[in-house]
Design a protein around this motif. Structure first.
Motif, PDB file in Angstrom:
ATOM      1  N   ARG B 346       7.451   2.172  -1.770  1.00 25.32           N
ATOM      2  CA  ARG B 346       6.641   1.118  -2.379  1.00 25.32           C
ATOM      3  C   ARG B 346       7.112   0.939  -3.805  1.00 25.32           C
ATOM      4  O   ARG B 346       7.147   1.888  -4.583  1.00 25.32           O
ATOM      5  CB  ARG B 346       5.172   1.556  -2.344  1.00 25.32           C
ATOM      6  N   VAL B 351       7.067  -3.514  -0.141  1.00 23.32           N
ATOM      7  CA  VAL B 351       7.162  -2.272   0.620  1.00 23.32           C
ATOM      8  C   VAL B 351       8.440  -2.382   1.434  1.00 23.32           C
ATOM      9  O   VAL B 351       8.691  -3.421   2.042  1.00 23.32           O
ATOM     10  CB  VAL B 351       5.972  -2.103   1.587  1.00 23.32           C
ATOM     11  N   VAL B 368       4.319  -7.733  -0.809  1.00 26.43           N
ATOM     12  CA  VAL B 368       2.906  -7.397  -0.903  1.00 26.43           C
ATOM     13  C   VAL B 368       2.141  -8.485  -1.639  1.00 26.43           C
ATOM     14  O   VAL B 368       1.127  -8.987  -1.166  1.00 26.43           O
ATOM     15  CB  VAL B 368       2.711  -6.044  -1.612  1.00 26.43           C
ATOM     16  N   GLU B 390       0.301   3.292  -3.557  1.00 27.04           N
ATOM     17  CA  GLU B 390       0.791   4.128  -2.461  1.00 27.04           C
ATOM     18  C   GLU B 390       0.918   3.288  -1.203  1.00 27.04           C
ATOM     19  O   GLU B 390       0.412   2.169  -1.132  1.00 27.04           O
ATOM     20  CB  GLU B 390      -0.175   5.298  -2.218  1.00 27.04           C
ATOM     21  N   CYS B 391       1.589   3.851  -0.213  1.00 26.21           N
ATOM     22  CA  CYS B 391       1.752   3.158   1.056  1.00 26.21           C
ATOM     23  C   CYS B 391       1.570   4.182   2.169  1.00 26.21           C
ATOM     24  O   CYS B 391       1.695   5.382   1.939  1.00 26.21           O
ATOM     25  CB  CYS B 391       3.129   2.509   1.147  1.00 26.21           C
ATOM     26  N   TRP B 393       1.746   4.903   6.710  1.00 23.06           N
ATOM     27  CA  TRP B 393       2.041   4.488   8.091  1.00 23.06           C
ATOM     28  C   TRP B 393       0.799   4.699   8.957  1.00 23.06           C
ATOM     29  O   TRP B 393       0.001   5.595   8.698  1.00 23.06           O
ATOM     30  CB  TRP B 393       3.142   5.377   8.684  1.00 23.06           C
ATOM     31  N   ILE B 400       2.102  -0.719   8.754  1.00 20.39           N
ATOM     32  CA  ILE B 400       2.099  -0.069   7.443  1.00 20.39           C
ATOM     33  C   ILE B 400       1.062  -0.748   6.561  1.00 20.39           C
ATOM     34  O   ILE B 400       0.722  -1.916   6.761  1.00 20.39           O
ATOM     35  CB  ILE B 400       3.491  -0.089   6.780  1.00 20.39           C
ATOM     36  N   THR B 402      -0.734  -0.985   2.454  1.00 21.14           N
ATOM     37  CA  THR B 402      -0.652  -0.674   1.041  1.00 21.14           C
ATOM     38  C   THR B 402      -1.700  -1.485   0.297  1.00 21.14           C
ATOM     39  O   THR B 402      -2.258  -2.442   0.829  1.00 21.14           O
ATOM     40  CB  THR B 402       0.756  -0.965   0.487  1.00 21.14           C
TER      41      THR B 402
END
Lengths: 252, 490
Positions: B346, B351, B368, B390-391, B393, B400, B402
């Motif tokens: 990220r 992302v 994003v 932050e990102c 899964w 995904i 974020t």
């Protein structure tokens, strides 16, 4: 045309500063073009100037953020590295602009002080003097006078500042230590000396491990060629930059 | 008002429509519903009340006070490896652990709710006398260890010190001591005529957290991430310039495996921003930098992993170059996919998903909030450009997620290439509320439900999110509020 040109740029400057303060404003060259500028002949120089305006703004913001050390606010290492890199990038750009005009290669090591073109002059704005009185960590600058026509405006944060800093914060532990080690005079050594060569001003730097943050606000190198319009515009721009810098120093 | 009643009002009906064949979220039909919202506040008093069940709930945490201090800002969220527990850390050094409510046939809709399980003060503010600097107690990261016995273990870290916490339940206590009576007072030995063996009697459930290890004095700079190795014996802690490898059992030494500090600090142009172990290969880890590059290292090659095995970087697009190019390329988070084949990074505006086999460019790039590209100067001015998002899964690596500003968070479905913007806000959280997709209007006419870029609230940022390892349950931290959303089949 001269008067018109000057007026537009001045008002654009004011517009720019007015925009900055209240809310999030968009400052991009594309946006600036839409700011009521109809003279197509000025488009090119206008977008150049807005880029330069942005550069100056980013530069002053950078310095402001880095000067937060004085307030005791610790800057994270990541942030300070990013700020320094931005400063370097701007300096590189200024240097490149300068080299185009001079038609000689710029020594990246910053030996321009020894170049014939460079006069041994420096200017410290009255803001420094005022700021010094307020802040005990800054000692008074060397240069007693500040002619407005000077092209270069340099901010000299004296050696005592980084010393104070490094006494308080160790190098190993802190971004501030990192910055006090960082010899920014290397970055800003090749100040574009002004077209006004006054010999009675003493050199301000070259004093070894000072931490001077010297910034050239000479926006348009082309003005060095004897175009009076450019000169006048640049002078007026410098005036404004001077005020801006003084503001930063006095505030801090 | 009964606490349980309040929670019932807040949770919505379970919603249907989960496209199990595609393993993707069907945006058209019902989507994410809010399970519960917790507001992290300073408790009015630290006493814990008993409930009917054998579970203690910190009522003060659930009560809706009107005040919130800066210490309550949630700084990290993390599900454990089964999803049963959810840990949050805040700026005041506190860790709050939530536990998922067990499935119950009588109240099926209550499944999926999380209750406060344990609260403890992980870190205290410290003062470094040598440098005259205060060390913040803010919890930067929490990482769970996989469960190996009845107790739960997690690592929590502030800027300088990592701690291993053990969270265990106690629901029995010995009774029938010979020398002590029930109150704990000592009995006069001369009055004792018979001996008895103490027996374990059930008691009200008590959850206690104890610090089992303290890993300190290994970092000169600020720790930004920790990662537990798949071997479950070691972990790494990462600061701006170094990565240290620890053994979970040994606290008085650690190995430095990456050191990018230059001999001359003037030459420093790059810092480490995060690092993570590979989920399956215990010898592989990745670390990211402020210049937007990722280095994959193999610990078997050398003791000091200064030379990377793989170097991932996307060449810069010269048309978008600006003064802020480097700042927005700085990577704020890195996460390996669960299957270990990809990693995700990220940076400020995007992302990126990288294939570990392809170093020269990312596999996928997701925008994003590209509408901020024209506002970078202002975001630089108000320091928002330095925010670290932050990102995360989902369990199957197909989606995904974020965060963004204005309490928005974004999900990207990697298979269908669809994305959605959702908002975590109190105003929109009504009972039985299903989250409505949001949209930011970039220019021109603004439709009714859209929000314009200039109306975005940049003080409301979602930096920390986490996804349940198996199910579609997410936890989103919005300043001092924790939102838990789920998308599940009836």
């Amino acid at each position: 045309m001269l008067g018109r040109g000057v007026k537009r740029k001045w008002s654009c400057l004011e517009e720019l500063e007015a925009e900055e303060l209240p809310n999030a404003s968009l400052i991009s060259p594309e946006e600036k073009k839409q700011d009521g500028e109809e003279d197509t002949g000025e488009q090119q120089s206008k977008s150049n100037m807005s880029h330069l305006q942005q550069r100056q703004l980013v530069l002053s913001l950078c310095l402001e953020k880095l000067q937060h050390y004085q307030a005791g606010m610790e800057l994270s290492l990541r942030r300070s590295v990013l700020l320094i890199n931005t400063l370097r990038q701007i300096q590189e750009e200024i240097r490149c602009d300068g080299s185009d005009v001079r038609l000689h290669s710029v020594n990246p090591d910053g030996c321009l002080l020894r170049d014939d073109f460079r006069e041994d002059e420096s200017v410290t704005c009255p803001g420094c003097a005022e700021g010094d009185r307020e802040s005990p960590s800054l000692s008074p600058p060397l240069s007693p006078e500040m002619p407005f026509q000077e092209a270069n405006i340099s901010l000299d944060l004296q050696k005592s500042l980084p010393n104070t800093v490094s006494n308080t914060f160790s190098d190993a532990g802190n971004a501030m230590g990192y910055l006090s080690d960082l010899a920014l005079d290397d970055i800003f050594e090749d100040i574009d000396t002004s077209m006004y060569e006054t010999s009675d001003l003493p050199p301000a730097w070259g004093a070894g491990s000072l931490w001077p943050v010297s910034v050239s606000f000479w926006p348009d190198e082309d003005a060095k060629s004897r175009s009076s319009a450019g000169t006048l515009q640049s002078c007026l721009l410098d005036l404004n930059e001077l005020d801006h810098i003084m503001e930063i120093l006095v505030k801090s | 008002m009964n606490v349980r009643e309040k929670k019932e009002r807040q949770s919505g009906e379970p919603c249907m429509i989960w496209d199990a064949t595609l393993e993707s979220l069907a945006w058209k039909s019902r989507g994410w519903e809010q399970v519960c919202r917790y507001q992290d506040l300073e408790p009015a008093d630290s006493s814990m009340e008993e409930e009917n069940e054998t579970r203690k709930i910190n009522n003060s945490f659930l009560r809706d006070h009107n005040y919130a201090t800066e210490a309550d800002i949630i700084s990290t969220v993390e599900f454990n490896s089964t999803g049963e527990l959810l840990a949050t850390g805040d700026k005041g050094g506190r860790v709050v652990v939530f536990q998922r409510e067990q499935e119950s046939k009588t109240q099926p809709h209550r499944r999926g709710e999380y209750n406060v399980y344990s609260t403890f003060q992980s870190h205290e503010p410290e003062f470094d006398y040598l440098k005259s600097l205060e060390i913040e107690e803010k919890i930067n990261k929490i990482k769970w260890l996989p469960q190996q016995n009845a107790a739960y273990f997690l690592l929590s870290t502030n800027d300088k010190t990592v701690k291993l916490w053990k969270i265990s339940e106690r629901d029995k206590r010995p009774e029938g001591y010979n020398l002590k009576d029930e109150d704990g007072r000592f009995r006069d030995p001369s009055t004792i005529t018979t001996l008895r063996v103490p027996v374990l009697q059930p008691m009200d459930l008590m959850v206690e957290a104890t610090a089992r290890r303290v890993f300190s004095n290994a970092h000169t700079y600020h720790i930004n991430s920790i990662s537990v190795n798949s071997d479950l014996q070691t972990f790494i802690s990462t600061d701006d310039l170094r990565v240290n490898l620890w053994n979970l059992e040994i606290t008085d030494r650690s190995f430095n495996i990456v050191d990018i500090k230059p001999a001359n600090m003037e030459e420093l142009t790059e810092v480490i921003t995060s690092a993570e172990f590979h989920p399956q290969q215990c010898h592989t880890f990745a670390y990211t930098s402020s210049k937007g590059c990722i280095r994959l290292c193999d610990m078997r090659q050398a003791a000091l992993c200064d030379r990377h095995c793989k170097y991932f970087e996307e060449p810069e697009d010269p048309s978008t170059r600006s003064f802020f190019s480097e700042i927005i390329s700085s990577i704020s988070d890195v996460k390996f996919s669960h299957n270990g084949r990809y990693l995700m990074t990220r940076d400020y505006l995007t992302v990126k998903v990288w294939d570990l086999q392809m170093e020269n460019k990312p596999l996928e790039t997701y925008q994003v909030h590209d509408y901020l590209r024209g506002k970078l100067c202002s975001l630089y001015e108000n320091d928002c450009i330095f925010d670290k998002f932050e990102c995360v899964w989902n369990g199957s690596d197909s989606v995904i997620m974020t965060g963004s500003y204005n309490n928005f968070f974004r999900m990207f479905d990697r298979n269908t290439k669809r994305d959605v913007t959702l908002e975590a806000s109190r105003e929109n959280s009504k009972p039985r509320a299903i989250l409505k997709p949001r949209k930011v209007c970039v220019g021109g006419k603004r439709r009714k439900d859209e929000i314009s870029v200039d109306s975005l609230d940049f003080s409301k940022k979602i930096l920390h999110t986490t996804w349940h390892p198996h199910e579609n349950i997410i936890a989103v931290a919005a300043t001092n509020n924790l939102y838990i959303f789920q998308d599940k089949v009836n």
